[in-house]
Structure formats: C-alpha cells, structure tokens
Design an enzyme around this catalytic site. Structure first.
Site, short mmCIF file in Angstrom:
data_model
loop_
_atom_site.label_atom_id
_atom_site.label_comp_id
_atom_site.label_asym_id
_atom_site.label_seq_id
_atom_site.Cartn_x
_atom_site.Cartn_y
_atom_site.Cartn_z
N SER A 156 -114.64 -93.60 29.80
CA SER A 156 -114.09 -93.30 31.11
C SER A 156 -113.55 -91.87 31.16
O SER A 156 -114.29 -90.92 30.97
CB SER A 156 -113.03 -94.33 31.48
N ASP A 179 -116.01 -94.38 37.98
CA ASP A 179 -115.27 -95.47 38.63
C ASP A 179 -113.95 -94.98 39.22
O ASP A 179 -113.21 -95.73 39.83
CB ASP A 179 -115.04 -96.65 37.67
#
Length: 458
Positions: A95, A233
């Site tokens: 991430s 995301d």
C-alpha cells in the site's frame, strides 16, 4: 519486523516475506476462507511485488486450484474482478508504506477478509505441500472492467471542460486514471511519473509535496490534481486553489453525491459528518477497512435496502449499495477504492470550482502526521500511561471534555479541540490526528502534539 496482520492485510519487511512465509499464510487462507476454486492475483509497482506474486501463483496451483495472473492492477480493480467471478483474490502490495516493506491483501468469495478471518488464517497456516494439479493462467482485462464501472456510472461527457492533472508517481493506477479522465472528457495533464517506488501516505503528505502540488495547479491553471497511493485504494485530490482535500472531506462529499444515507467510518474521521445534515446515521469504530466493512455489514443486515457507505480519513471509499450515477448504476464494492470518490466529487462540482463545493461544508478541520521508526511497544506503553486522567491532564495541559478509547486515545478538550493518538497497525509508526475549528489551529495543535509525543516516547 516479522510479517503480521495490521489494520488491512499482512505486512512485513521484504526480507521477512520469504516464499515460505508467504506460502504458509496463503495455505492458511485457502484452508480457512471460501475461494470458489480459483484465485485472482495482482500486484503493485514496488520492486519486490512481481516475485512475491509469482510465489503466490505457484502456491495456489500447488493447492490444486486455478491461479489467475492479473498483472499490476489497482487493489479495488482486482477485488471487483474477483467479485464478478465469484472467486478469491490476493493482492501483493504494501500500500502506502516504503518499498523495503510489502504485504498481502486477501479477498474470499465474500469479499475483503475480516479480523475473524485473519485469526482463522493464522490458525490454519501450515508448511505442508498441496496435492498439486492446479494451473496458472494469464487473466487480462481486470483494468478494463474497472474502467467500465465508472464510464457506465458517470458517462463519457461527465468532466468535459475540466483541466485535470494526474500525479502519476508510482501508482499502479496511473495509466488507468489518465485514460479514465480523458474518456470522461477532461483535458488531462500527466505529471511526476517515477520509475522508482514513491510511498504516498495520503494522511501524512510532506510540506514539500504540498508546495509542489500548489505550484503545478497554479502554473497549469488546473481545475484539480488527482493521484492515489501505491495500490490505488487511497485517493488524493487537490483543488484549483492548490489545497489538498483531507480524505474524510472527500469521502463525505462523495457519499452525499452518491446518495448514501448511513455511514460507517473510523473514530478518527472529521466530526463535521454529524453536522452536515446529509446522513441519517454515522457509525464510528476502530481504524482499518475490516472494521469499517464489519460495521457496514451489520448496518446492512439491520436495515436491508438502505443506502450505506463507508470511508476512512485516508480517503478510501467503500460502497455498500447500488448507487445511481449521472449516466447509470454503480454496483457495490466493499473494499477501499480511490477512483470512485475522485470521480464522484469532480462530477458533483459540475462547472463550479471545487473549493466552492468544500466551502459549503461545516467548518471543522483536521490535520495528521506520524512519527516513524517507533517500536509498537513504545506506543502502546504511552497510551497505557495516558489511561490515568491525572497523567492526561499533565500531558495535554488543557481541561478535558471527554476521552474515547475505541482505537488508541481520542481526547476532546473543553475548547472542542481533538487529539487522537494511536500506533500504526501496518508499520513501526505512531500516528497523531488533530481536529479544530480552523486549518491553522488544527495544524498548530498537530505540531505541538508531535513534539510532546516525541519527547515522551524518547
């Protein structure tokens, strides 16, 4: 830093994510969670991700299942494709954390795994080889299906007349985002493409980056600048004044634009939500998408058919109902997404400046940053010490109105200012969040608390 589950997914240093460690956790996932006979596998653009992904594919095939190589794709795109096929998915990504770390995000046939699933995976993890007999297949088209979701919902002319920059850096969504905005009618400018991995934490942007965004917006006479973190995301939105929108402001405006009536958010989310008058109910809980998803599912079970959404201060948006876009329906997706809130807010602004849309919101402002290389035990010890009211009075130095221990320690003083302290669940970091009635006050409080926390941790 041994590999472990954090706020969202398995994380660890690359050197600790050996093929044996990855395979052990993956076997636990396949044993504990429904998979539908196949697993979609994707990865981000950090250097270690392709090799880890190949190990995941081999382990899935060794287990006798079909391993589908989806390539470098956004996490929400991978989740959407697996949802459409009724199968599991594994995303190789760290991430927003630095490139010396990486991780895995797991999706069963029911969607993103829960905290209960994480415990079951750990209990079922083992080192025994599978029976073999599975296959590895290339599975193209994941990105195209992701783009189609937004084109169908918003229509090709949704952003005509807008000049938008995409800060590409090393986001796995960079090419898709450029294509999408162009197809929606915007004049697109690409900036800052990088061949090396850039860890973009949308909750802790360096001042130098903010200054660069402001310069780009002014020089290019842009209506907006957009980007995402590494696996796409978490969104980033900068308006025509060069101001970065906090993720929870972006999420709130997107939720309103999409017609959400009830929200599930972490306790760290901006307190203006209850003041907007747009939502029937706001459920606040622990930080991390598994907690948001659990709250959303509970709300959906208690009130079937109600328009429920969730988001985080990072901006990741979760849609729990079929929303009505300007051009068509947008199907639900219960995992953090960066593209939906960006497009929803850009579309909602119409021909008006983005800053005008934000100016109409209740005036509560947040700031956030983190102290790095903080051992989790040190952060936990600080929070334990601050459980004592006298210790808090000494540490914060202002009268206390209330204190919430849902996730870390969230304290509101008698002046309505909020300080939230919590160790990161994904990295050796300690996060500090503040909220006040002006940007300057929130930032000043943040800087003060960072110094106090750093002194205490030392």
């Amino acid at each position: 830093m041994a590999a472990k589950f954090g706020t969202s997914g398995l994380r660890g240093l690359v050197e600790d994510l050996s093929e044996a460690v990855v395979a052990r956790h993956l076997r636990g996932f396949l044993a504990a969670c429904p998979h539908g006979g196949a697993v979609h596998v994707g990865w981000d653009l950090r250097p270690s991700s392709p090799a880890i992904a190949e190990g995941v594919l081999r382990t899935v095939a060794e287990a006798g299942l079909e391993a589908r190589r989806c390539g470098p794709v956004p996490t929400p795109a991978l989740a959407l494709s697996a949802q459409a096929e009724g199968v599991a998915a594994v995303m190789v990504t760290g991430s927003h954390i630095p490139a010396d770390r990486n991780g895995l995000k797991f999706y069963s046939t029911a969607g993103e795994i829960t905290k209960a699933d994480e415990a079951a995976i750990l209990n079922a993890a083992h080192d025994r080889n599978g029976p073999g007999g599975g296959v590895i297949r290339d599975w193209p088209g994941v990105g195209e299906a992701y783009l189609a979701r937004y084109l169908a919902g918003f229509g090709q002319g949704a952003l005509v007349g807008r000049r938008i920059a995409v800060w590409s850096q090393s986001s796995v969504a960079r090419d898709l985002l450029v294509r999408l905005l162009d197809t929606l009618g915007a004049k697109v400018v690409e900036l800052g493409r990088s061949d090396t991995f850039v860890p973009v934490d949308t909750e802790a942007l360096p001042d130098a980056w903010r200054g660069q965004f402001s310069e780009w917006v002014a020089e290019g006479r842009l209506d907006a600048l957009v980007s995402t973190d590494g696996d796409a995301d978490r969104p980033l939105l900068v308006d025509e004044l060069g101001e970065v929108w906090p993720g929870d402001i972006l999420g709130a405006v997107a939720a309103r634009a999409l017609g959400a009536r009830r929200l599930a958010v972490p306790v760290t989310t901006n307190g203006m939500l209850e003041q907007m008058g747009s939502f029937e109910r706001v459920e606040r809980g622990a930080v991390g998408s598994p907690h948001v998803i659990a709250a959303m599912r509970a709300m959906m079970g208690a009130a079937p058919g109600v328009a429920i959404a969730g988001f985080e201060p990072s901006g990741g948006f979760l849609l729990g109902f079929e929303a009505k876009g300007p051009a068509g329906p947008i199907p639900p997706l219960l995992t953090r997404d960066s593209v939906l809130p960006l497009v929803a807010v850009l579309s909602a602004a119409g021909n008006s400046p983005l800053s005008q849309l934000r100016a109409g919101l209740p005036q509560r402002f947040t700031a956030a940053d983190r102290l790095q290389e903080v051992a989790p035990a040190r952060g936990v010890a600080l929070l334990e010490a601050l459980q004592d009211p006298d210790a808090r009075a000494d540490f914060f130095g202002t009268p206390e109105a209330c204190c919430d221990g849902t996730d870390g320690l969230r304290r509101t003083d008698a002046h309505g200012r909020v300080v939230h302290l919590r160790p990161s669940g994904n990295a050796p970091e300690f996060r500090v969040y503040t909220e006040a009635d002006s940007t300057r006050a929130a930032q000043a409080l943040l800087e003060e608390m960072l110094v106090r926390v750093a002194d205490r941790l030392r």
